[in-house]
Motif scaffolding. Structure first.
Motif, PDB file in Angstrom:
ATOM      1  N   PHE A   1      -5.982   5.277  -1.224  1.00 53.09           N
ATOM      2  CA  PHE A   1      -6.366   4.070  -0.498  1.00 53.09           C
ATOM      3  C   PHE A   1      -5.902   2.781  -1.161  1.00 53.09           C
ATOM      4  O   PHE A   1      -5.764   1.767  -0.522  1.00 53.09           O
ATOM      5  CB  PHE A   1      -7.888   4.021  -0.323  1.00 53.09           C
ATOM      6  CG  PHE A   1      -8.413   5.162   0.500  1.00 53.09           C
ATOM      7  CD1 PHE A   1      -8.040   5.297   1.824  1.00 53.09           C
ATOM      8  CD2 PHE A   1      -9.264   6.098  -0.058  1.00 53.09           C
ATOM      9  CE1 PHE A   1      -8.528   6.347   2.582  1.00 53.09           C
ATOM     10  CE2 PHE A   1      -9.751   7.146   0.698  1.00 53.09           C
ATOM     11  CZ  PHE A   1      -9.387   7.271   2.025  1.00 53.09           C
ATOM     12  N   GLY A   2      -5.680   2.809  -2.429  1.00 54.71           N
ATOM     13  CA  GLY A   2      -5.358   1.562  -3.123  1.00 54.71           C
ATOM     14  C   GLY A   2      -3.888   1.233  -3.141  1.00 54.71           C
ATOM     15  O   GLY A   2      -3.506   0.079  -3.245  1.00 54.71           O
ATOM     16  N   SER A   3      -2.959   2.163  -3.002  1.00 49.43           N
ATOM     17  CA  SER A   3      -1.537   1.900  -3.165  1.00 49.43           C
ATOM     18  C   SER A   3      -0.883   1.380  -1.912  1.00 49.43           C
ATOM     19  O   SER A   3       0.196   0.817  -1.967  1.00 49.43           O
ATOM     20  CB  SER A   3      -0.820   3.191  -3.571  1.00 49.43           C
ATOM     21  OG  SER A   3      -1.334   3.629  -4.803  1.00 49.43           O
ATOM     22  N   SER A   4      -1.465   1.531  -0.732  1.00 46.67           N
ATOM     23  CA  SER A   4      -0.810   1.141   0.504  1.00 46.67           C
ATOM     24  C   SER A   4      -0.666  -0.373   0.615  1.00 46.67           C
ATOM     25  O   SER A   4       0.265  -0.861   1.225  1.00 46.67           O
ATOM     26  CB  SER A   4      -1.551   1.707   1.717  1.00 46.67           C
ATOM     27  OG  SER A   4      -2.846   1.149   1.755  1.00 46.67           O
ATOM     28  N   HIS A   5      -1.542  -1.147  -0.007  1.00 46.72           N
ATOM     29  CA  HIS A   5      -1.465  -2.594   0.088  1.00 46.72           C
ATOM     30  C   HIS A   5      -0.744  -3.227  -1.086  1.00 46.72           C
ATOM     31  O   HIS A   5      -0.302  -4.353  -1.005  1.00 46.72           O
ATOM     32  CB  HIS A   5      -2.877  -3.184   0.175  1.00 46.72           C
ATOM     33  CG  HIS A   5      -3.593  -2.801   1.434  1.00 46.72           C
ATOM     34  ND1 HIS A   5      -4.292  -1.630   1.536  1.00 46.72           N
ATOM     35  CD2 HIS A   5      -3.696  -3.417   2.628  1.00 46.72           C
ATOM     36  CE1 HIS A   5      -4.816  -1.534   2.747  1.00 46.72           C
ATOM     37  NE2 HIS A   5      -4.463  -2.623   3.442  1.00 46.72           N
ATOM     38  N   SER A   6      -0.579  -2.543  -2.149  1.00 43.67           N
ATOM     39  CA  SER A   6       0.018  -3.141  -3.332  1.00 43.67           C
ATOM     40  C   SER A   6       1.532  -3.231  -3.218  1.00 43.67           C
ATOM     41  O   SER A   6       2.145  -4.106  -3.809  1.00 43.67           O
ATOM     42  CB  SER A   6      -0.380  -2.363  -4.583  1.00 43.67           C
ATOM     43  OG  SER A   6       0.127  -1.042  -4.511  1.00 43.67           O
ATOM     44  N   GLY A   7       2.179  -2.325  -2.523  1.00 42.42           N
ATOM     45  CA  GLY A   7       3.600  -2.394  -2.308  1.00 42.42           C
ATOM     46  C   GLY A   7       4.432  -1.767  -3.397  1.00 42.42           C
ATOM     47  O   GLY A   7       5.626  -1.596  -3.249  1.00 42.42           O
ATOM     48  N   GLY A   8       3.908  -1.406  -4.482  1.00 44.70           N
ATOM     49  CA  GLY A   8       4.709  -0.823  -5.555  1.00 44.70           C
ATOM     50  C   GLY A   8       4.064   0.425  -6.082  1.00 44.70           C
ATOM     51  O   GLY A   8       2.862   0.603  -6.038  1.00 44.70           O
ATOM     52  N   GLY A   9       4.868   1.332  -6.561  1.00 40.58           N
ATOM     53  CA  GLY A   9       4.370   2.518  -7.213  1.00 40.58           C
ATOM     54  C   GLY A   9       4.003   3.618  -6.271  1.00 40.58           C
ATOM     55  O   GLY A   9       3.425   4.601  -6.692  1.00 40.58           O
ATOM     56  N   GLY A  10       4.345   3.517  -4.986  1.00 42.69           N
ATOM     57  CA  GLY A  10       3.998   4.560  -4.053  1.00 42.69           C
ATOM     58  C   GLY A  10       5.073   4.712  -2.987  1.00 42.69           C
ATOM     59  O   GLY A  10       6.050   3.963  -2.942  1.00 42.69           O
TER      60      GLY A  10
ATOM     61  N   GLY B   1     -12.348   9.847  -7.921  1.00 39.33           N
ATOM     62  CA  GLY B   1     -12.099   8.404  -7.876  1.00 39.33           C
ATOM     63  C   GLY B   1     -10.635   8.085  -8.076  1.00 39.33           C
ATOM     64  O   GLY B   1     -10.077   7.186  -7.427  1.00 39.33           O
ATOM     65  N   TRP B   2      -9.986   8.809  -8.976  1.00 40.39           N
ATOM     66  CA  TRP B   2      -8.549   8.596  -9.208  1.00 40.39           C
ATOM     67  C   TRP B   2      -7.750   8.934  -7.952  1.00 40.39           C
ATOM     68  O   TRP B   2      -6.831   8.205  -7.581  1.00 40.39           O
ATOM     69  CB  TRP B   2      -8.102   9.452 -10.398  1.00 40.39           C
ATOM     70  CG  TRP B   2      -6.655   9.267 -10.734  1.00 40.39           C
ATOM     71  CD1 TRP B   2      -6.083   8.221 -11.368  1.00 40.39           C
ATOM     72  CD2 TRP B   2      -5.601  10.184 -10.421  1.00 40.39           C
ATOM     73  NE1 TRP B   2      -4.740   8.406 -11.476  1.00 40.39           N
ATOM     74  CE2 TRP B   2      -4.406   9.615 -10.902  1.00 40.39           C
ATOM     75  CE3 TRP B   2      -5.556  11.409  -9.783  1.00 40.39           C
ATOM     76  CZ2 TRP B   2      -3.183  10.241 -10.759  1.00 40.39           C
ATOM     77  CZ3 TRP B   2      -4.334  12.033  -9.654  1.00 40.39           C
ATOM     78  CH2 TRP B   2      -3.168  11.458 -10.137  1.00 40.39           C
ATOM     79  N   ILE B   3      -8.104  10.035  -7.299  1.00 37.44           N
ATOM     80  CA  ILE B   3      -7.430  10.425  -6.060  1.00 37.44           C
ATOM     81  C   ILE B   3      -7.659   9.353  -4.985  1.00 37.44           C
ATOM     82  O   ILE B   3      -6.734   8.974  -4.253  1.00 37.44           O
ATOM     83  CB  ILE B   3      -7.931  11.800  -5.567  1.00 37.44           C
ATOM     84  CG1 ILE B   3      -7.538  12.884  -6.546  1.00 37.44           C
ATOM     85  CG2 ILE B   3      -7.429  12.115  -4.165  1.00 37.44           C
ATOM     86  CD1 ILE B   3      -6.054  13.147  -6.619  1.00 37.44           C
ATOM     87  N   ALA B   4      -8.887   8.838  -4.879  1.00 39.93           N
ATOM     88  CA  ALA B   4      -9.181   7.817  -3.878  1.00 39.93           C
ATOM     89  C   ALA B   4      -8.375   6.553  -4.124  1.00 39.93           C
ATOM     90  O   ALA B   4      -7.872   5.924  -3.184  1.00 39.93           O
ATOM     91  CB  ALA B   4     -10.676   7.507  -3.883  1.00 39.93           C
ATOM     92  N   VAL B   5      -8.227   6.187  -5.390  1.00 40.27           N
ATOM     93  CA  VAL B   5      -7.422   5.006  -5.716  1.00 40.27           C
ATOM     94  C   VAL B   5      -5.967   5.243  -5.338  1.00 40.27           C
ATOM     95  O   VAL B   5      -5.287   4.353  -4.819  1.00 40.27           O
ATOM     96  CB  VAL B   5      -7.579   4.648  -7.211  1.00 40.27           C
ATOM     97  CG1 VAL B   5      -6.524   3.640  -7.647  1.00 40.27           C
ATOM     98  CG2 VAL B   5      -8.967   4.109  -7.477  1.00 40.27           C
ATOM     99  N   GLN B   6      -5.470   6.452  -5.580  1.00 46.34           N
ATOM    100  CA  GLN B   6      -4.079   6.763  -5.239  1.00 46.34           C
ATOM    101  C   GLN B   6      -3.851   6.720  -3.738  1.00 46.34           C
ATOM    102  O   GLN B   6      -2.828   6.241  -3.283  1.00 46.34           O
ATOM    103  CB  GLN B   6      -3.699   8.149  -5.780  1.00 46.34           C
ATOM    104  CG  GLN B   6      -3.689   8.235  -7.277  1.00 46.34           C
ATOM    105  CD  GLN B   6      -2.677   7.292  -7.911  1.00 46.34           C
ATOM    106  OE1 GLN B   6      -1.557   7.154  -7.431  1.00 46.34           O
ATOM    107  NE2 GLN B   6      -3.092   6.628  -8.973  1.00 46.34           N
TER     108      GLN B   6
END
Length: 152
Positions: free
Chosen positions: A126-135, A119-124
């Protein structure tokens, strides 16, 4: 067929007393003993209780217990071995049950860790591409490749 008597004919037998006379021990009448003594007791509140003194009847001694035969040491060792074996078998059953339960618990912990880590890997991913920060953001443009040259 057996001979049957007529119902009116009845044979009556009169009991005859049995008298046994032994010439060695003739029958002698015995007089009863003297009357028992009368006893009076004064109670603490002043009343007087009168009655016959009773002598307790002697209690017969119990029959002596026969001595038990000696038990051989081998029989004792066999009996103790059987008791010990039964105790160990019960302990081994409990031990194997405990080991099986512990293995199942560890297996569940491994699955739980895999689910959490996945789940942590999935968040990293799929979740970071839209947030704009931290990736890391990679902008892909239309690239034109002409004659094996990249024109971006």
């Amino acid at each position: 067929m057996a001979h049957l008597e007529r119902p009116g004919a009845l044979a009556v037998h009169q009991p005859q007393p049995i008298t046994v006379h032994s010439p060695a021990a003739p029958l002698v009448p015995v007089q009863p003993g003297p009357p028992p003594a009368v006893q009076s007791i004064v109670l603490p509140d002043g009343r007087v209780v009168t009655g016959y003194a009773l002598t307790p009847a002697p209690t017969p001694l119990p029959a002596p217990v026969d001595t038990r035969p000696a038990v051989s040491r081998t029989a004792v060792n066999i009996a103790l071995g059987g008791i010990g074996f039964g105790a160990v078998c019960g302990g081994l059953v409990l031990l194997t049950s405990f080991i099986a339960a512990l293995a199942a618990f560890i297996h569940q912990l491994i699955i739980l860790a895999a689910v959490i880590f996945g789940g942590w890997i999935a968040v990293q991913v799929f979740g970071s591409s839209h947030s704009g920060g931290g990736g890391t953001t990679v902008n892909i443009r239309k690239a034109v490749i002409k004659r094996s040259h990249f024109h971006g």
